[in-house]
Design a protein around this motif. Structure first.
Motif, short mmCIF file in Angstrom:
data_model
loop_
_atom_site.label_atom_id
_atom_site.label_comp_id
_atom_site.label_asym_id
_atom_site.label_seq_id
_atom_site.Cartn_x
_atom_site.Cartn_y
_atom_site.Cartn_z
N SER A 204 -7.24 4.96 -17.77
CA SER A 204 -5.98 4.20 -17.80
C SER A 204 -4.87 4.98 -17.10
CB SER A 204 -5.57 3.89 -19.23
OG SER A 204 -5.36 5.10 -19.96
N ILE A 205 -3.91 4.23 -16.53
CA ILE A 205 -2.78 4.85 -15.85
C ILE A 205 -1.48 4.27 -16.40
CG2 ILE A 205 -4.05 5.40 -13.76
CD1 ILE A 205 -2.83 2.92 -12.46
N SER A 206 -0.46 5.10 -16.46
CA SER A 206 0.86 4.67 -16.93
C SER A 206 1.61 3.95 -15.82
CB SER A 206 1.66 5.89 -17.40
OG SER A 206 1.87 6.78 -16.31
N ASP A 207 2.66 3.26 -16.18
CA ASP A 207 3.48 2.56 -15.17
C ASP A 207 4.07 3.54 -14.17
OD1 ASP A 207 2.92 0.17 -16.41
OD2 ASP A 207 4.80 0.10 -17.54
N SER A 208 4.52 4.69 -14.66
CA SER A 208 5.13 5.67 -13.76
C SER A 208 4.10 6.24 -12.79
CB SER A 208 5.79 6.80 -14.57
OG SER A 208 4.83 7.45 -15.38
N PHE A 209 2.88 6.47 -13.28
CA PHE A 209 1.83 7.00 -12.39
C PHE A 209 1.44 5.94 -11.37
CE2 PHE A 209 -2.49 8.07 -11.08
CZ PHE A 209 -2.34 9.41 -10.77
N HIS A 210 1.35 4.70 -11.80
CA HIS A 210 1.02 3.60 -10.87
C HIS A 210 2.06 3.54 -9.75
CE1 HIS A 210 0.77 -0.50 -9.29
NE2 HIS A 210 -0.49 -0.49 -9.69
N LEU A 211 3.32 3.67 -10.11
CA LEU A 211 4.39 3.62 -9.12
C LEU A 211 4.28 4.79 -8.14
CD1 LEU A 211 7.00 2.26 -8.13
CD2 LEU A 211 8.26 3.74 -9.72
N SER A 212 3.94 5.98 -8.65
CA SER A 212 3.83 7.16 -7.79
C SER A 212 2.69 7.03 -6.79
CB SER A 212 3.64 8.42 -8.64
OG SER A 212 2.34 8.44 -9.24
N THR A 215 3.46 3.91 -3.99
CA THR A 215 4.59 4.07 -3.09
C THR A 215 4.32 5.23 -2.12
OG1 THR A 215 6.09 3.32 -4.84
CG2 THR A 215 7.08 4.42 -2.94
N TYR A 216 4.47 4.97 -0.83
CA TYR A 216 4.28 6.04 0.15
C TYR A 216 5.52 6.91 0.21
CZ TYR A 216 3.89 8.45 4.63
OH TYR A 216 3.85 9.41 5.61
N HIS A 217 5.30 8.22 0.05
CA HIS A 217 6.41 9.18 0.13
C HIS A 217 6.18 10.06 1.36
CE1 HIS A 217 7.72 8.11 -3.94
NE2 HIS A 217 6.44 8.11 -4.27
N GLU A 218 7.06 9.95 2.32
CA GLU A 218 6.95 10.77 3.52
C GLU A 218 7.15 12.24 3.17
OE1 GLU A 218 7.01 11.35 7.88
OE2 GLU A 218 6.71 9.50 6.74
N PRO A 219 6.20 13.12 3.50
CA PRO A 219 6.39 14.55 3.23
C PRO A 219 7.62 15.09 3.95
CG PRO A 219 4.11 14.07 3.80
CD PRO A 219 4.89 12.83 4.10
N SER A 220 8.28 16.05 3.35
CA SER A 220 9.47 16.62 3.96
C SER A 220 9.10 17.43 5.20
CB SER A 220 10.19 17.54 2.95
OG SER A 220 9.40 18.68 2.71
N GLU A 362 -4.19 1.06 5.96
CA GLU A 362 -2.73 1.22 5.93
C GLU A 362 -2.33 2.69 5.92
OE1 GLU A 362 -1.35 -0.95 2.58
OE2 GLU A 362 -1.69 -2.92 3.51
N LYS A 363 -3.23 3.56 5.47
CA LYS A 363 -2.93 4.98 5.43
C LYS A 363 -2.94 5.61 6.83
CE LYS A 363 -4.88 5.91 0.82
NZ LYS A 363 -3.71 6.62 0.26
N LEU A 364 -3.74 5.05 7.71
CA LEU A 364 -3.89 5.61 9.04
C LEU A 364 -2.57 5.61 9.80
CD1 LEU A 364 -7.33 4.02 10.02
CD2 LEU A 364 -6.89 6.32 9.13
N THR A 365 -2.35 6.64 10.56
CA THR A 365 -1.15 6.96 11.36
C THR A 365 -0.03 7.56 10.51
OG1 THR A 365 0.07 4.85 11.19
CG2 THR A 365 -1.66 5.00 12.88
N LYS A 366 -0.13 7.49 9.18
CA LYS A 366 0.90 8.09 8.33
C LYS A 366 0.58 9.57 8.09
CE LYS A 366 1.92 3.78 5.90
NZ LYS A 366 1.91 3.07 4.59
#
Length: 428
Positions: A204-212, A215-220, A362-366
């Protein structure tokens, strides 16, 4: 995998689980192909390798139904396993000699690099093929030894399973007396497949983990993640074999500083990668694979073959010298992840993905999230069948895998062989 009409002789089995579907999809798209576990054997020379090996494989195929199944309909949203009616071992196992002018480890590295760039196909001519294969290398300059490379599709099993496969193979080869004539064509068993991971473990996963995860987060800009995710993938591979002294120093230093070898290696790898990077990069994410087998009930046993693995991530910051605090931080992250017993893990998030192919494309090129990934399956195979009098005995082992378009830029695969020495396989 070759796309062909489903033959009436194929038995349709259960649907692929979420982790199995993930592995089948990325392989089908050429994102990640396979895993390998390699063993170097010492042999008495009194029993021929091929008949003993075929005898052992026949026994293992009868015991483990996953060895005679392949993922099917992987281009759809509802892939499933099918059972092959027979296996021709002459098409599954290849035998060849190494180059007498080349050091055996260098030769094995070249073979593994080729293997990790070779996808699985379901057919060779008129023969049906499983999604695993073996190569037996005879070493011309090392008497009474051979190397056995076991390459497998990750939807069938994890590396702990491959470890068990090697252990059983060694045992059954040792038992072979030469009196029973092994067969080349094996009739596959009709045994039921073991259930997928999510049917035995709370993922099982929590709502916060699902959101993380969703959502794509561009590395700094300060975070090094290698080249963007893209295909085609060309795997490069090299191994490093620690000496007995180096292995002992690593273990003793970890124990003295109250850290596990895995946590120490993870922190050391981060420090080493920083040392090779320009100073502008001050952040690295390191992923770490963890086995979930310890949390699984019956019918899963120590020798069960299947895919029962999860993962975690740790962020590291550049420091002028190696800092044991990074190892403590890693150990804490591993401990906290294991305490969750499968909850809030990326493998649990897979159940939320209805169209795995579209999600992966969808992950490709990112940009990637992680710079490196460590998989350490630890120590095993210490008990040698028949002791020093065994006709076949594994001396050392090497763990390796394909590089991937959609995960860490560098993969480091670690195992400690029966000789007590650690071997590291680097894929990029």
């Amino acid at each position: 995998m070759e796309k062909q009409s489903l033959e009436p002789t194929f038995a349709k089995l259960r649907p692929l689980g979420h982790a199995e579907r993930y592995s089948a999809t990325r392989s089908d798209l050429g994102i990640y192909l396979n895993v390998a576990l390699t063993a170097r054997y010492k042999t008495s020379g009194k029993v021929a390798v091929k008949p003993a090996l075929f005898h052992a494989l026949t026994t293992l195929i009868a015991k483990h139904p996953i060895l005679s199944t392949i993922p099917w309909a992987t281009e759809t949203t509802k892939p499933y396993f099918v059972r092959l009616p027979t296996l021709d071992l002459d098409h599954v196992v290849s035998f060849f000699e190494d180059d007498a002018n080349e050091e055996w480890r260098d030769f094995v590295d070249k073979v593994l690099e080729k293997e990790h760039n070779t996808p699985f196909e379901s057919r060779a001519g008129t023969s049906l093929l499983p999604f695993w294969r073996l190569s037996v290398i005879n070493h011309l300059n090392i008497l009474d030894t051979f190397t056995l490379i076991f390459v497998f599709h990750h939807s069938l099993m994890d590396t702990q399973s491959a470890h068990s496969f090697h252990q059983e193979l060694e045992e059954y080869m040792h038992r072979y007396s030469g009196q029973d004539l092994p067969v080349n064509t094996v009739i596959c068993p009709s045994t039921t497949l073991l259930p997928p991971l999510e049917e035995m473990c709370n993922l099982s996963i929590s709502d916060s983990f699902h959101l993380s995860q969703s959502t794509y987060h561009e590395p700094s800009p300060e975070s090094w993640t290698g080249a963007p995710q893209s295909t085609p993938v060309k795997t490069r591979f090299r191994s490093i074999w620690l000496t007995e002294k180096d292995t002992r120093v690593l273990r003793n230093s970890s124990m003295r500083n109250k850290c596990s070898v895995t946590a120490t290696l993870q922190a050391l790898l981060a420090h080493s990668i920083f040392a090779a990077l320009p100073s502008q990069y001050t952040i690295l994410q390191g992923d770490c694979a963890v086995s979930l087998r310890r949390f699984l009930p019956q019918p899963i046993e120590a020798t069960s073959l299947g895919c029962y693995v999860g993962s975690l991530s740790v962020v590291y910051h550049r420091k002028p010298t190696f800092d044991w605090d990074d190892a403590f931080h890693t150990k804490k992250a591993i401990r906290e992840t294991l305490a969750m017993e499968g909850r809030d893990m990326p493998v649990g998030y897979l159940s939320s993905i209805s169209d795995m192919r579209s999600w992966m494309r969808e992950k490709l090129t990112k940009k990637r999230a992680a710079a490196f990934e460590l998989s350490n399956i630890g120590t095993g195979l210490n008990a040698k069948p028949g002791g020093d009098g065994s006709h076949f005995r594994i001396e050392s082992m090497l763990f390796s895998q394909s590089s991937s378009a959609c995960s860490a830029a560098i993969k480091i695969s670690v195992i400690t062989g029966p000789d007590g020495n650690i071997a590291l396989g680097f894929s990029w």
